[in-house]
Scaffold this active site. Structure first.
Site, short mmCIF file in Angstrom:
data_model
loop_
_atom_site.label_atom_id
_atom_site.label_comp_id
_atom_site.label_asym_id
_atom_site.label_seq_id
_atom_site.Cartn_x
_atom_site.Cartn_y
_atom_site.Cartn_z
CE LYS A 109 -8.17 14.45 -16.20
NZ LYS A 109 -7.74 14.97 -14.90
CB THR A 118 -11.82 -5.76 -0.42
OG1 THR A 118 -12.67 -4.94 -1.23
CG2 THR A 118 -11.22 -6.87 -1.27
CD GLU A 119 -10.79 -2.70 4.31
OE1 GLU A 119 -10.28 -2.95 3.19
OE2 GLU A 119 -10.16 -2.81 5.37
CE1 TYR A 120 -11.62 1.74 -0.71
CE2 TYR A 120 -12.20 2.26 -2.97
CZ TYR A 120 -11.58 2.61 -1.78
OH TYR A 120 -10.94 3.81 -1.69
CD GLU A 121 -15.80 -8.42 -2.91
OE1 GLU A 121 -14.59 -8.45 -2.59
OE2 GLU A 121 -16.40 -9.40 -3.38
CG ASP A 172 -17.38 -0.83 -8.09
OD1 ASP A 172 -16.16 -0.57 -8.13
OD2 ASP A 172 -18.24 0.03 -7.79
CD GLU A 176 -2.61 1.61 0.19
OE1 GLU A 176 -3.40 0.78 -0.29
OE2 GLU A 176 -2.45 2.74 -0.29
CG ASP A 218 -6.21 4.20 -6.88
OD1 ASP A 218 -7.13 3.84 -6.11
OD2 ASP A 218 -5.14 4.71 -6.46
N1 SAH Z 1 -8.06 -3.03 -1.86
C1 SAH Z 1 -8.81 -2.16 -0.95
C2 SAH Z 1 -8.60 -0.67 -1.27
C3 SAH Z 1 -8.98 -0.26 -2.66
S1 SAH Z 1 -8.61 1.46 -3.00
C4 SAH Z 1 -10.26 -2.55 -0.99
O1 SAH Z 1 -10.68 -3.23 -1.92
O2 SAH Z 1 -11.01 -2.19 -0.07
C5 SAH Z 1 -7.11 1.29 -3.91
C6 SAH Z 1 -5.89 1.34 -3.02
O3 SAH Z 1 -4.75 1.05 -3.81
C7 SAH Z 1 -5.64 2.70 -2.39
O4 SAH Z 1 -5.47 2.54 -1.00
C8 SAH Z 1 -4.37 3.20 -3.07
O5 SAH Z 1 -3.56 4.00 -2.21
C9 SAH Z 1 -3.68 1.90 -3.43
N2 SAH Z 1 -2.78 2.00 -4.59
C10 SAH Z 1 -3.10 2.49 -5.81
N3 SAH Z 1 -2.04 2.45 -6.63
C11 SAH Z 1 -1.02 1.89 -5.92
C12 SAH Z 1 0.34 1.61 -6.24
N4 SAH Z 1 0.86 1.89 -7.43
N5 SAH Z 1 1.11 1.06 -5.27
C13 SAH Z 1 0.61 0.80 -4.04
N6 SAH Z 1 -0.68 1.06 -3.69
C14 SAH Z 1 -1.48 1.60 -4.61
#
Ligand code: SAH
Length: 213
Positions: A119, A189-192, A151, A65, A115
């Site tokens: 763009k 996961t949290e987001y899921e 999603d 992370e 993420d």
């Molecule tokens: N996997 C978690 C969080 C998803 S949000 C979930 O599903 O709940 C995406 C996370 O990826 C963010 O916390 C962001 O900081 C991290 N992230 C994005 N690009 C990254 C990279 N290149 N290296 C390390 N972490 C990254």
């Protein structure tokens, strides 16, 4: 995400944190005392790797992370919830992942709700761009897999395309994981949890690297 003030002080003291991951390249399985190595890129607040590590005690998990606040929260959870050495954290940007692992060292790469970088000019930053597939190919073992959940349908469609461009093979995929044959045993996961509670279907793909010479 909001800045977590204590993360800056806590992280350097965290038991689970590996400060110089490139020094462990080729040595992770020995360090963790396991025969199998999974990594999660972008673990956020860390629940997924923690739950997986509790379920699969013989597998080493490395959560990656870049965000200090999220990594701090994950690190604290890992230190408090498990005394096992088979769960570690790297706080850095995964673009350097090729330096942290030896060739063919990794068995599975988990990407959860990465993420989207919507763009076009930022496409290379997407963790499922062909640039990243090349990095993953080097560190994955021949039988290895990448498992990607999101999603975000445009990001998922882009990723399906990039898989083909990079010469990888689809093992399986679904546009609605929770209502598919793959739902059983799925760790959320949290987001899921958040996005599926809003009614968004969750897409998932499992990818195999090109045949190794
Ligand atoms: N996997 C978690 C969080 C998803 S949000 C979930 O599903 O709940 C995406 C996370 O990826 C963010 O916390 C962001 O900081 C991290 N992230 C994005 N690009 C990254 C990279 N290149 N290296 C390390 N972490 C990254």
């Amino acid at each position: 995400m909001r800045k977590v003030k204590w993360a800056t002080d806590y992280l350097p003291t965290a038991n689970c944190l590996v400060k110089e991951p490139s020094k462990q390249a080729g040595n992770w399985k020995k360090l963790m005392g396991t025969d199998t190595l999974h990594i999660e890129i972008g673990c956020g607040k860390g629940n997924y790797s923690l739950d997986m590590a509790k379920m699969y005690k013989d597998t080493g998990f490395i959560a990656i992370e870049k965000n200090e606040s999220a990594a701090g929260i994950a690190a604290k959870k890992y230190d408090e919830d498990t005394d096992d050495k088979h769960l570690k954290l790297i706080q850095d940007d995964a673009s350097s992942i090729g330096e942290w692992f030896g060739p063919r060292e990794v068995d599975v790469i988990h990407l959860n709700f990465s993420d989207p970088w919507p763009k076009d000019r930022h496409a290379k930053r997407r963790l499922t761009s062909k640039e990243y597939w090349a990095r993953y190919d080097r560190i994955l073992c021949p039988e290895g897999r990448v498992i990607f959940k999101t999603d975000n349908r445009p990001l998922f469609d882009f990723s399906l395309e990039q898989v083909e461009v990079a010469g990888w093979q689809l093992d399986n995929y679904t546009f609605d994981l929770h209502h598919s044959e793959y739902a059983e045993g799925n760790v959320m996961t949290e987001y899921e949890e958040k996005f599926s509670a809003m009614g968004n279907p969750i897409c998932r793909m499992v990818i195999k690297p090109p045949k190794k010479k």
